[in-house]
Scaffold this active site. Structure first.
Site, PDB file in Angstrom:
ATOM      1  N   LYS A   1      54.638   9.692 -13.097  1.00 18.74           N
ATOM      2  CA  LYS A   1      53.641  10.556 -12.471  1.00 18.74           C
ATOM      3  C   LYS A   1      52.438  10.747 -13.397  1.00 18.74           C
ATOM      4  CE  LYS A   1      54.002  15.154 -12.685  1.00 18.74           C
ATOM      5  NZ  LYS A   1      52.769  15.927 -12.954  1.00 18.74           N
ATOM      6  N   ASN A   2      52.710  11.008 -14.672  1.00 18.77           N
ATOM      7  CA  ASN A   2      51.628  11.316 -15.604  1.00 18.77           C
ATOM      8  C   ASN A   2      50.801  10.101 -16.002  1.00 18.77           C
ATOM      9  OD1 ASN A   2      52.270  14.032 -15.572  1.00 18.77           O
ATOM     10  ND2 ASN A   2      53.589  13.909 -17.376  1.00 18.77           N
TER      11      ASN A   2
ATOM     12  N   CYS B   1      51.346  24.110 -12.461  1.00 18.36           N
ATOM     13  CA  CYS B   1      52.473  24.972 -12.791  1.00 18.36           C
ATOM     14  C   CYS B   1      52.005  26.193 -13.584  1.00 18.36           C
ATOM     15  CB  CYS B   1      53.503  24.214 -13.627  1.00 18.36           C
ATOM     16  SG  CYS B   1      54.328  22.872 -12.758  1.00 18.36           S
TER      17      CYS B   1
ATOM     18  N   ARG C   1      45.468  26.158 -19.424  1.00 17.58           N
ATOM     19  CA  ARG C   1      45.073  24.761 -19.646  1.00 17.58           C
ATOM     20  C   ARG C   1      43.549  24.727 -19.595  1.00 17.58           C
ATOM     21  NH1 ARG C   1      49.286  21.809 -16.983  1.00 17.58           N
ATOM     22  NH2 ARG C   1      51.195  22.955 -17.034  1.00 17.58           N
TER      23      ARG C   1
ATOM     24  N   ASP D   1      57.771  18.445 -21.881  1.00 17.72           N
ATOM     25  CA  ASP D   1      58.322  18.240 -20.541  1.00 17.72           C
ATOM     26  C   ASP D   1      59.834  18.027 -20.538  1.00 17.72           C
ATOM     27  OD1 ASP D   1      55.910  18.585 -19.322  1.00 17.72           O
ATOM     28  OD2 ASP D   1      55.573  16.484 -18.836  1.00 17.72           O
TER      29      ASP D   1
ATOM     30  N   ARG E   1      57.109  17.579  -6.957  1.00 18.12           N
ATOM     31  CA  ARG E   1      55.866  17.144  -7.589  1.00 18.12           C
ATOM     32  C   ARG E   1      56.126  16.074  -8.647  1.00 18.12           C
ATOM     33  NH1 ARG E   1      53.443  21.176 -10.715  1.00 18.12           N
ATOM     34  NH2 ARG E   1      51.793  19.634 -10.958  1.00 18.12           N
TER      35      ARG E   1
END
Length: 419
Positions: free
Chosen positions: A22-23, A117, A122, A306, A398
């Site tokens: 995903k990232n 999230c 951020r 993560d 997600r």
């Protein structure tokens, strides 16, 4: 709203194929906006964040076609809008990554301040400062980042702190800037290098990605191409922890083992037997209770933030006392409170979770507070006596493709039910 129902079914055993990261997929999708002709992307995971990004690209005017095998074709030549609205950006902080490509190619972008999230601040100030160094005029007003420029010009950018999305955004903007750009204190994550590899395949001139200094020689244009997204190291790590916490054995396939070095070191410390090949890793904890570990999160190649929540679940049932310190995000320990509801002996001290492992967790209704917290609750449910219901699983959708199907193939008792 759906939830996951999980019952203890004993040790997991088997193989699981890891999806695309995903990232990596999200910045690569944003980076496709820099091209002047179609781009085909393979190994794109079927996730809510990918769906949201596709909606955003289409909102900007790009043509996005989904082919068999989860290949996406992006034709950016039809871009006619430069506004990333709040209704799309609010659920996903990675949406800010369209800012660099739009600014570099079209000279303008209006991007809503991002969401995602609830795991801490951020700030986008590092992005803004970097774009200003490249010659952009940036204003933040009405909840939007409003950026304008003529031709961006290369610059030396020293990031005050390591930021993955900041590194990626500035690297993409620099691709079409005039002259050389140096990004120092750059993020070193494999996903950053994957984005650079993708862009170089389209004609960019980027060197040093994966190190602390990235150098970009600006080019006039990027052409189309084809690229395969790298595998998801966090998904792989999660299934390896599932093997350890359930005292089972799981082999993850289609991975890059070196991307998991920090995670594998801690799994070995916990007592798992680790074996690996060119594109697979196996964790074997059969017949043994895991041992508690101490760890501190840090940017790559350190222990990934993560994976912190998953190891918190592991420590909850491990032998002995452990300490997990979160240094990347300041609000990423909320899963510990939910694990306490299941009988975990955890204490939160500032940004550290102290654990004394218990023999048995107990199933309970729990609520996911963010993407990786949801994974930790699923892992805990695998070994909890009774039934665990994990609510607000839109978080897990997600970042994990078909998690109940993949765990089911390993022997887990897990199903999605109406909320």
């Amino acid at each position: 709203m759906d939830k996951l129902e999980i019952k203890c079914a004993g040790p997991l055993d088997g193989r699981v194929t890891i999806s695309g990261a995903k990232n990596a997929a999200l910045p690569i999708l944003a980076g496709s906006l820099l091209s002047d002709s179609p781009v085909v992307l393979a190994n794109v995971p079927h996730l809510n964040d990918v769906t949201t990004t596709v909606k955003l690209l289409r909102r900007l005017g790009a043509e996005v076609t989904v082919h068999d095998g989860m290949e996406l074709e992006v034709n950016p030549s039809t871009i006619n809008d430069f506004n990333a609205p709040y209704e799309l950006v609010k659920t996903m902080r990675a949406s800010v990554l369209v800012l660099g490509p739009l600014l570099a190619r079209y000279g303008r972008a209006d991007v809503s301040l991002p969401g995602g999230c609830a795991i801490g601040a951020r700030p986008v100030d590092l992005h803004v400062a970097g774009f200003k160094s490249l010659g952009a005029d940036i204003r933040i007003e009405d909840g939007y980042i409003r950026a304008r420029c003529g031709q961006l010009s290369g610059a030396r950018i020293i990031l005050d702190t390591v930021t993955v999305t900041g590194t990626e955004n500035l690297m993409m903007a620099a691709v079409l800037a005039k002259g050389e750009t140096r990004i120092e204190n750059a993020a070193r994550e494999p996903e950053v290098a994957d984005l650079a590899n993708f862009l170089n395949g389209l004609g960019a001139r980027i060197s040093g990605a994966g190190t602390a200094t990235i150098v970009v020689q600006g080019v006039e244009r990027l052409s189309g191409g084809r690229y395969r997204v790298l595998p998801d190291r966090i998904e792989a790590g999660t299934y390896l922890v599932a093997a350890a916490i359930s005292r089972g054995r799981v082999r993850v396939t289609g991975v890059v083992p070196t991307h998991l070095d920090a995670v594998l070191a801690k799994l070995a410390e916990a007592g798992a037997r680790i074996t690996q090949g060119v594109d697979w890793v196996e964790a074997d904890m059969r017949g043994r209770r895991p041992k508690a570990v101490d760890l501190t999160t840090s940017p790559y190649p350190g222990f990934p933030t993560d994976m912190q929540a998953q190891f918190c679940a592991l420590n909850a049932v491990a032998e002995g006392a452990g300490s997990i310190t979160e240094q990347v995000f300041e609000n990423r320990l909320m899963h510990a409170v939910e694990l306490q509801r299941m009988g975990a002996d955890l204490r939160i001290r500032g940004n550290t979770v102290l654990s004394h492992g218990v023999e048995q967790l107990t199933g309970a209704p729990v609520m996911a507070t963010d993407l990786r917290a949801s994974a930790s609750l699923v892992l805990a449910g695998l070994v909890a006596q009774g039934t665990t219901h994990v609510e607000r699983i839109y978080h897990i959708d997600r970042g994990y493709e078909c998690i109940e199907e993949k765990l089911g193939l390993l022997g887990a008792s897990i199903r999605r039910i109406p909320g």
